[in-house]
Design a protein around this motif. Structure first.
Motif, PDB file in Angstrom:
ATOM      1  N   ALA A  37      55.391  47.888 135.602  1.00 32.62           N
ATOM      2  CA  ALA A  37      55.691  46.600 136.522  1.00 32.62           C
ATOM      3  C   ALA A  37      55.063  47.048 137.996  1.00 32.62           C
ATOM      4  CB  ALA A  37      57.233  46.231 136.557  1.00 32.62           C
ATOM      5  N   GLY A  38      55.028  48.192 138.265  1.00 32.08           N
ATOM      6  CA  GLY A  38      54.855  48.568 139.703  1.00 32.08           C
ATOM      7  C   GLY A  38      53.292  48.150 139.746  1.00 32.08           C
ATOM      8  N   TRP A  39      52.543  48.749 139.037  1.00 31.73           N
ATOM      9  CA  TRP A  39      51.113  48.406 139.136  1.00 31.73           C
ATOM     10  C   TRP A  39      50.700  47.077 139.076  1.00 31.73           C
ATOM     11  CZ3 TRP A  39      48.310  51.681 141.746  1.00 31.73           C
ATOM     12  CH2 TRP A  39      48.406  53.046 141.968  1.00 31.73           C
ATOM     13  N   ILE A  40      51.363  46.196 138.217  1.00 33.23           N
ATOM     14  CA  ILE A  40      51.002  44.869 138.008  1.00 33.23           C
ATOM     15  C   ILE A  40      51.339  44.212 139.281  1.00 33.23           C
ATOM     16  CG2 ILE A  40      51.722  42.809 137.018  1.00 33.23           C
ATOM     17  CD1 ILE A  40      52.177  44.489 134.449  1.00 33.23           C
ATOM     18  N   ALA A  41      52.467  44.566 139.988  1.00 33.22           N
ATOM     19  CA  ALA A  41      53.051  43.801 141.428  1.00 33.22           C
ATOM     20  C   ALA A  41      52.101  44.476 142.572  1.00 33.22           C
ATOM     21  CB  ALA A  41      54.337  44.470 141.685  1.00 33.22           C
ATOM     22  N   LEU A  42      51.460  45.749 142.472  1.00 32.54           N
ATOM     23  CA  LEU A  42      50.527  45.979 143.315  1.00 32.54           C
ATOM     24  C   LEU A  42      49.180  45.273 143.293  1.00 32.54           C
ATOM     25  CD1 LEU A  42      51.069  49.959 143.423  1.00 32.54           C
ATOM     26  CD2 LEU A  42      51.319  48.379 145.379  1.00 32.54           C
ATOM     27  N   THR A  43      48.683  44.970 141.957  1.00 28.92           N
ATOM     28  CA  THR A  43      47.505  44.574 141.844  1.00 28.92           C
ATOM     29  C   THR A  43      47.413  42.982 142.156  1.00 28.92           C
ATOM     30  OG1 THR A  43      47.080  45.989 140.065  1.00 28.92           O
ATOM     31  CG2 THR A  43      45.871  43.757 140.148  1.00 28.92           C
ATOM     32  N   LEU A  44      48.844  42.262 141.475  1.00 27.83           N
ATOM     33  CA  LEU A  44      48.920  40.894 142.126  1.00 27.83           C
ATOM     34  C   LEU A  44      49.053  40.677 143.678  1.00 27.83           C
ATOM     35  CD1 LEU A  44      51.077  39.711 139.099  1.00 27.83           C
ATOM     36  CD2 LEU A  44      48.595  39.496 139.444  1.00 27.83           C
ATOM     37  N   GLY A  45      49.845  41.490 144.250  1.00 28.15           N
ATOM     38  CA  GLY A  45      50.182  41.323 145.581  1.00 28.15           C
ATOM     39  C   GLY A  45      48.984  41.629 146.416  1.00 28.15           C
ATOM     40  N   GLY A  47      45.692  41.518 145.668  1.00 24.91           N
ATOM     41  CA  GLY A  47      44.637  40.449 145.377  1.00 24.91           C
ATOM     42  C   GLY A  47      45.091  39.129 146.011  1.00 24.91           C
ATOM     43  N   GLY A  48      46.583  38.854 145.850  1.00 26.03           N
ATOM     44  CA  GLY A  48      47.258  37.499 146.036  1.00 26.03           C
ATOM     45  C   GLY A  48      47.242  37.280 147.524  1.00 26.03           C
ATOM     46  N   ILE A  49      47.079  38.126 148.390  1.00 25.21           N
ATOM     47  CA  ILE A  49      46.911  38.154 150.022  1.00 25.21           C
ATOM     48  C   ILE A  49      45.545  37.471 150.058  1.00 25.21           C
ATOM     49  CG2 ILE A  49      46.759  39.516 152.130  1.00 25.21           C
ATOM     50  CD1 ILE A  49      48.555  41.336 150.978  1.00 25.21           C
ATOM     51  N   GLY A  50      44.445  37.627 149.387  1.00 25.23           N
ATOM     52  CA  GLY A  50      43.298  37.144 149.685  1.00 25.23           C
ATOM     53  C   GLY A  50      43.346  35.546 149.597  1.00 25.23           C
ATOM     54  N   ALA A  66      53.326  37.157 153.482  1.00 22.64           N
ATOM     55  CA  ALA A  66      54.335  37.752 153.565  1.00 22.64           C
ATOM     56  C   ALA A  66      54.946  38.207 151.981  1.00 22.64           C
ATOM     57  CB  ALA A  66      55.556  36.946 154.315  1.00 22.64           C
ATOM     58  N   ALA A  67      55.072  37.033 151.191  1.00 20.70           N
ATOM     59  CA  ALA A  67      55.282  37.137 149.908  1.00 20.70           C
ATOM     60  C   ALA A  67      54.597  38.228 149.114  1.00 20.70           C
ATOM     61  CB  ALA A  67      55.152  35.468 149.204  1.00 20.70           C
ATOM     62  N   ASN A  68      53.252  38.027 149.369  1.00 21.41           N
ATOM     63  CA  ASN A  68      52.410  39.051 148.490  1.00 21.41           C
ATOM     64  C   ASN A  68      52.748  40.604 149.281  1.00 21.41           C
ATOM     65  OD1 ASN A  68      50.524  37.892 146.439  1.00 21.41           O
ATOM     66  ND2 ASN A  68      50.677  36.315 148.047  1.00 21.41           N
ATOM     67  N   LEU A  71      55.599  41.887 147.605  1.00 20.95           N
ATOM     68  CA  LEU A  71      55.290  42.401 146.247  1.00 20.95           C
ATOM     69  C   LEU A  71      54.685  43.834 146.191  1.00 20.95           C
ATOM     70  CD1 LEU A  71      55.424  41.005 143.572  1.00 20.95           C
ATOM     71  CD2 LEU A  71      53.138  40.237 143.788  1.00 20.95           C
ATOM     72  N   VAL A  72      53.650  44.059 146.946  1.00 21.65           N
ATOM     73  CA  VAL A  72      52.864  45.441 147.487  1.00 21.65           C
ATOM     74  C   VAL A  72      54.003  46.493 147.606  1.00 21.65           C
ATOM     75  CG1 VAL A  72      51.562  46.747 148.636  1.00 21.65           C
ATOM     76  CG2 VAL A  72      51.005  44.432 147.869  1.00 21.65           C
ATOM     77  N   VAL A  73      55.055  46.139 148.626  1.00 30.72           N
ATOM     78  CA  VAL A  73      55.985  47.208 148.964  1.00 30.72           C
ATOM     79  C   VAL A  73      56.829  47.186 147.736  1.00 30.72           C
ATOM     80  CG1 VAL A  73      57.893  47.397 150.501  1.00 30.72           C
ATOM     81  CG2 VAL A  73      55.953  46.402 151.374  1.00 30.72           C
ATOM     82  N   ALA A  74      57.368  46.490 147.003  1.00 32.47           N
ATOM     83  CA  ALA A  74      58.003  46.318 145.556  1.00 32.47           C
ATOM     84  C   ALA A  74      57.421  47.150 144.735  1.00 32.47           C
ATOM     85  CB  ALA A  74      58.563  45.075 145.371  1.00 32.47           C
ATOM     86  N   GLY A  75      56.412  47.001 144.452  1.00 32.17           N
ATOM     87  CA  GLY A  75      55.317  47.565 143.551  1.00 32.17           C
ATOM     88  C   GLY A  75      55.200  49.312 143.921  1.00 32.17           C
TER      89      GLY A  75
END
Length: 467
Positions: A37-45, A47-50, A66-68, A71-75
């Motif tokens: 779940a952490g790596w999924i959150a890191l990838t989505l966060g 990439g989502g910032i773009g 801010a949301a992404n 998500l990166v910090v949580a990942g």
């Protein structure tokens, strides 16, 4: 039991009741879930910032950013927490295989928090959350120390009685107050190297006395950690234990301020007669190797120690390249290079059609210019593109963290962007047909993919375990 005190007249500390060994509550299932779940959150966060840039309003842009970022910090937290559940715990240091080389890591438990720092959590790194942290950015300082000294053996240590999960780095054994010293002595008896972090601990003085009594300084490396004041207190308390003392902390220079180590600031190694040598762990370049600064700086600073022991500064990978990496390199190279064959396929199609068309139909193949086609494939932009793809493919093949990071983000977001672009251009009926086609394709491919997954070895072992 020796204690670290700068004032010899200070009253002794009251004896505390003996403590039992820590109870470590690990869960392999939870560790794997958190890590995934952490790596999924890191990838989505990351990439989502773009997507935050170019939105309709500034508030929406900052909201998505801010949301992404969260998500990166949580990942990052989830990946590190998952690794703590999965890291091995030693039942006993004395019970390790007799022929296995080990590195003993001695430190004050108060320094465990500092040794748990990772580059991904530094404020400067978090400002650039659109850059997905690589596995190197999630290596703790202690993990980097263990990797730097891996040629000497596996790094082991005693864990704190207050731990509930092991810290990342040295493999820990959790002993009680009644058994910890026997474990330390057994580890020192067979150690290929002893790494001692200069700190302030109740038992560190006793461990230093035991090391000096053994009179084998070539197997000792002393780490100056945290800051100047901590090393100064350690030196004032225990310098007399070392036959030739300890060196002063050198004046802080601009180079040391800018390129200094994260938590491990310097290393001290000793000659056979206990002559100490101070080595600052400052990096050569401020932006290169930031994620593994300590891991790279230690072998470079301690070259005499490695040469004297006859061990290499780096270990070659012990595991074989996974098949998933090989397939990924082939798939990615095909994705980026396959469009280059389209002009050749178009030319071949025109030539084939021209041979079978009736005379009254114009032959489009007569307008083909082989020279123009050749100049297309020899132009410098295309050659540069081939070079970029080759370099990226090579780095992915070698396991380069940034190449893996870029491939991971592209693999997640490029299909989404392509799908969004196609749906945006199609009229309403076309969108319905396109979605229906995609669903049909997924249905057709689902069973073959499932069959391939079910014949994996780990699935078969799991089925056998339930019989």
């Amino acid at each position: 039991m020796a204690e670290l005190r700068t004032d010899s007249t200070a009253p002794p500390r009251p004896r505390r009741p003996p403590r039992q060994a820590a109870v470590i509550a690990q869960s392999e299932r939870q560790g794997r879930r958190l890590s995934t779940a952490g790596w999924i959150a890191l990838t989505l966060g990351a990439g989502g910032i773009g997507f935050a840039y170019g939105t309709a309003s500034a508030w929406a842009t900052w909201g998505i950013f801010a949301a992404n970022a969260l998500l990166v910090v949580a990942g990052i937290w989830a990946v590190l927490r998952g690794r703590m559940h999965l890291t091995p715990v030693l039942t006993s240091i004395q019970g390790l295989p007799a022929d296995e080389r080990i590195v003993v890591f001695l430190r004050s438990f108060k320094d465990d928090a500092g040794f748990s720092r990772v580059a991904a959590r530094r404020w400067f790194r978090l400002l650039f959350t659109f850059m997905l942290p690589t596995p190197a950015h999630l290596r703790t300082e202690e993990d980097q120390v263990g990797r730097a000294f891996a040629p000497f053996g596996r790094m082991v240590a005693l864990g704190s009685t207050t731990d509930r999960l092991p810290h990342l780095g040295a493999q820990r054994h959790y002993a009680s107050d009644g058994t910890w010293w026997n474990e330390v002595v057994a580890a020192l008896d067979r150690s290929a190297l002893v790494v001692l972090a200069a700190g302030a601990g109740r038992n560190l003085g006793r461990e230093v006395g035991e090391l000096v009594r053994r009179d084998d300084p070539t197997r000792l490396v002393l780490l100056a950690v945290r800051d100047h004041d901590q090393y100064t207190r350690f030196r004032a308390a225990l310098e007399g234990e070392f036959p030739k003392g300890l060196p002063d902390y050198p004046p802080k220079r601009i180079r040391h301020r800018l390129l200094r180590g994260r938590y491990v600031r310097a290393a001290i190694w000793f000659d056979r007669d206990w002559t100490p040598h101070w080595e600052m762990l400052d990096g050569r370049f401020p932006l290169l190797g930031v994620a593994r600064r300590t891991q790279r700086a230690l072998p470079r600073a301690l070259q005499p120690v490695y040469r004297r022991a006859g061990v290499p500064a780096r270990l070659k990978p012990r595991t074989r390249r996974p098949w998933a990496v090989k397939v990924s390199v082939l798939v990615i190279a095909t994705f980026w290079l396959a469009p280059l064959a389209l002009p050749l396929l178009l030319a071949a199609l025109l030539l084939a059609v021209g041979d079978i068309l009736p005379p009254e139909v114009p032959d489009l193949s007569r307008g083909l210019d082989p020279g123009a086609l050749l100049s297309l494939y020899t132009s410098w932009p295309l050659l540069l593109w081939l070079l970029v793809v080759a370099v990226c493919g090579y780095r992915l093949w070698r396991g380069g963290p940034y190449a893996v990071m870029i491939s991971r983000i592209q693999g997640v977001f490029f299909p989404v962007l392509l799908l969004a672009a196609v749906l945006g251009k199609l009229p309403a009926p076309g969108r319905v047909l396109f979605v229906a086609f995609v669903l049909l394709l997924l249905i057709v491919l689902s069973m073959p993919v499932a069959a391939l997954l079910l014949v994996r070895r780990d699935v078969r072992d799991w089925v056998d375990s339930r019989l």
